[in-house]
Enzyme design. Structure first.
Site, PDB file in Angstrom:
ATOM      1  N   ARG A  46      -7.736   5.768  24.229  1.00  0.00           N
ATOM      2  CA  ARG A  46      -8.124   5.959  22.810  1.00  0.00           C
ATOM      3  C   ARG A  46      -8.980   7.215  22.692  1.00  0.00           C
ATOM      4  O   ARG A  46      -8.860   7.991  21.753  1.00  0.00           O
ATOM      5  CB  ARG A  46      -8.890   4.737  22.285  1.00  0.00           C
ATOM      6  CG  ARG A  46      -9.551   5.012  20.935  1.00  0.00           C
ATOM      7  CD  ARG A  46     -10.006   3.780  20.168  1.00  0.00           C
ATOM      8  NE  ARG A  46     -10.595   2.751  20.982  1.00  0.00           N
ATOM      9  CZ  ARG A  46     -11.819   2.809  21.552  1.00  0.00           C
ATOM     10  NH1 ARG A  46     -12.584   3.861  21.366  1.00  0.00           N
ATOM     11  NH2 ARG A  46     -12.264   1.829  22.305  1.00  0.00           N
ATOM     12  N   TYR A  98      -1.433  13.600  -2.814  1.00  0.00           N
ATOM     13  CA  TYR A  98      -0.508  12.563  -2.325  1.00  0.00           C
ATOM     14  C   TYR A  98      -1.031  11.171  -2.735  1.00  0.00           C
ATOM     15  O   TYR A  98      -2.235  10.883  -2.611  1.00  0.00           O
ATOM     16  CB  TYR A  98      -0.388  12.680  -0.801  1.00  0.00           C
ATOM     17  CG  TYR A  98       0.356  11.542  -0.178  1.00  0.00           C
ATOM     18  CD1 TYR A  98       1.695  11.314  -0.489  1.00  0.00           C
ATOM     19  CD2 TYR A  98      -0.282  10.670   0.699  1.00  0.00           C
ATOM     20  CE1 TYR A  98       2.364  10.242   0.064  1.00  0.00           C
ATOM     21  CE2 TYR A  98       0.394   9.605   1.259  1.00  0.00           C
ATOM     22  CZ  TYR A  98       1.719   9.399   0.931  1.00  0.00           C
ATOM     23  OH  TYR A  98       2.385   8.334   1.475  1.00  0.00           O
ATOM     24  N   ASP A 170      -4.787  19.619   2.592  1.00  0.00           N
ATOM     25  CA  ASP A 170      -3.585  18.979   3.136  1.00  0.00           C
ATOM     26  C   ASP A 170      -2.482  20.035   3.142  1.00  0.00           C
ATOM     27  O   ASP A 170      -2.045  20.504   2.091  1.00  0.00           O
ATOM     28  CB  ASP A 170      -3.211  17.777   2.251  1.00  0.00           C
ATOM     29  CG  ASP A 170      -2.023  16.995   2.801  1.00  0.00           C
ATOM     30  OD1 ASP A 170      -1.165  17.604   3.484  1.00  0.00           O
ATOM     31  OD2 ASP A 170      -1.942  15.788   2.521  1.00  0.00           O
ATOM     32  N   LYS A 195       6.341  14.865   8.655  1.00  0.00           N
ATOM     33  CA  LYS A 195       7.230  15.659   7.812  1.00  0.00           C
ATOM     34  C   LYS A 195       7.793  16.857   8.593  1.00  0.00           C
ATOM     35  O   LYS A 195       8.510  16.667   9.556  1.00  0.00           O
ATOM     36  CB  LYS A 195       6.483  16.055   6.535  1.00  0.00           C
ATOM     37  CG  LYS A 195       5.760  14.880   5.867  1.00  0.00           C
ATOM     38  CD  LYS A 195       6.733  13.888   5.326  1.00  0.00           C
ATOM     39  CE  LYS A 195       6.220  12.537   4.888  1.00  0.00           C
ATOM     40  NZ  LYS A 195       4.847  12.205   4.826  1.00  0.00           N
TER      41      LYS A 195
END
Ligand SMILES: Cc1ncc(COP(=O)(O)O)c(C=O)c1O
Length: 377
Positions: A46, A98, A170, A195
């Protein structure tokens, strides 16, 4: 070095331990510690993983930042980055960000004590007007989704800098190949690598890049504490995707321009939104801050039934959430990405039930145009 070269030669063209040209997938949850007097670079997956580190360094290089971090999704990256703020802080956002970002800010983060104001960033001065004594950060997205509105990044980021705000952009729609917000004055860039960076509709992943080491440490603390990290296989898919980003985007945006021009002349189409089109009101602003118009466009039909008919008949364009894949993709924002937005707010922003958003894939554009022609009827 130009971006196309940097996508391939970014310090990770071969593995120093083995010479492997493909980045090794280190599938482990933990690392053996042989010398307890020293803290090893990797102790628990992690906190860090060599495959993830390769992608994190790659995206930091591509965005020209100090530190990069990978997360389990774009929203995990965004939510973790917003966590650098404190309860009682005020965040200013662009109004058409978004939908998932809008949701986490206005549900969890509001409940948790963050004050959020959305402003129309078409006029950067609206940001200055919204600044209060407790304003700490600015959050932008350009081109916007789904109407491809442009925010003047240098102008808005200069206002943020003057006011001592942390600015977050973003950059999902453009990718670092076309737009690098840190070079334009931003402090943090976030991505849905799901994306264009991944590019093949086969992985969900998020990235964040900071301008400074200090901001990087703050983001790292949250990456490690929230633990919303990706697994090495997903990381590897994005590393592979990044290598072909230039050729994909070059082809996809050439098709986008052709399709946008064709749509403009269709009698059932009342408006086309694409920053590469001659008529786009902010084409000049976009061209100053980005080296291409990207591969996403949207259009409005004259009636709702024409939009629904089109989505029912289109063959080579998959009707599905998401964008940026090798296959062309269509979304119907009122029922998909913006379904949770109150109808009056959608109407105010121009997100009508005649609006369709397209992300261009790698099909031959002549076939796409023929398909659009039959689907529009
Ligand atoms: C601009 C933008 N930012 C962030 C996200 C969220 O990314 P993810 O779906 O990888 O969590 C999306 C997803 O559609 C997006 O389009």
């Amino acid at each position: 070095m130009k971006q196309g070269t940097l996508l391939i030669h970014n310090g990770h063209e071969s593995d120093p331990a083995t010479g492997a040209v493909g980045t090794p997938i280190i599938q482990t949850s933990t690392f053996a510690q042989t010398d307890l007097t020293k803290h090893p670079e990797f102790d628990y997956a992690r906190s860090g993983n060599p495959t993830r580190k390769a992608l994190e360094e790659m995206i930091a290089t591509l965005e020209d930042g100090a530190k990069g971090y990978a997360f389990g999704s774009g929203l995990a990256a965004i939510s973790s980055v917003i966590g650098i703020l404190s309860a009682g802080d005020h965040l200013i956002t662009a109004e058409d960000i978004y939908g998932g970002t809008f949701r986490i800010l206005n549900t969890f983060y509001k409940r948790w004590g963050l004050e959020v104001t959305a402003v129309n960033t078409a006029d950067p001065e609206n940001i200055r007007r919204a600044i209060k004594p407790n304003t700490r950060a600015l959050y932008l997205e350009t081109p916007s989704n789904p109407l491809l509105k442009i925010t003047d990044l240098p102008a808005c980021l200069a206002i943020a800098r003057e006011a001592g705000l942390v600015s977050i952009v973003d950059n999902t729609f453009m990718s670092p190949y076309l737009q690098r917000p840190l070079e334009l004055g931003a402090d943090i860039v976030v991505h849905s690598a799901t994306k264009f960076l991944g590019g093949h509709s086969d992985v969900v992943l998020g990235l964040a890049v900071t301008r400074t080491e200090e901001l990087g440490q703050r983001v790292y603390a949250l990456q490690n504490s929230f633990g919303a990290v990706p697994g090495p296989w997903d990381v590897w898919l994005v590393i592979r995707g990044i290598k072909t980003l230039k050729v994909r985007l070059d082809a996809q945006q050439a098709s986008a321009l052709k399709l946008a021009r064709w749509l403009q002349s269709h009698k059932k189409v009342s408006a086309v939104y694409y920053p590469g089109l001659e008529g786009h009101p902010d084409k000049a602003i976009h061209e100053k801050q980005a080296s291409g118009a990207g591969a996403v466009l949207s259009f409005k039909t004259r009636t709702t039934s024409q939009a629904l008919d089109f989505l029912g008949k289109i063959k080579y364009t998959v009707v599905a959430e998401s964008l940026g894949g090798v296959e062309s993709n269509a979304t119907y924002p009122v029922r998909m990405s913006h379904a949770s937005m109150p109808p009056a707010e959608r109407e105010r922003l121009g997100i009508t039930d005649t609006l369709v958003r397209i992300s261009l894939g790698l099909e031959d554009v002549e076939d796409l145009v023929a398909d659009f022609d039959q689907a529009l009827g």
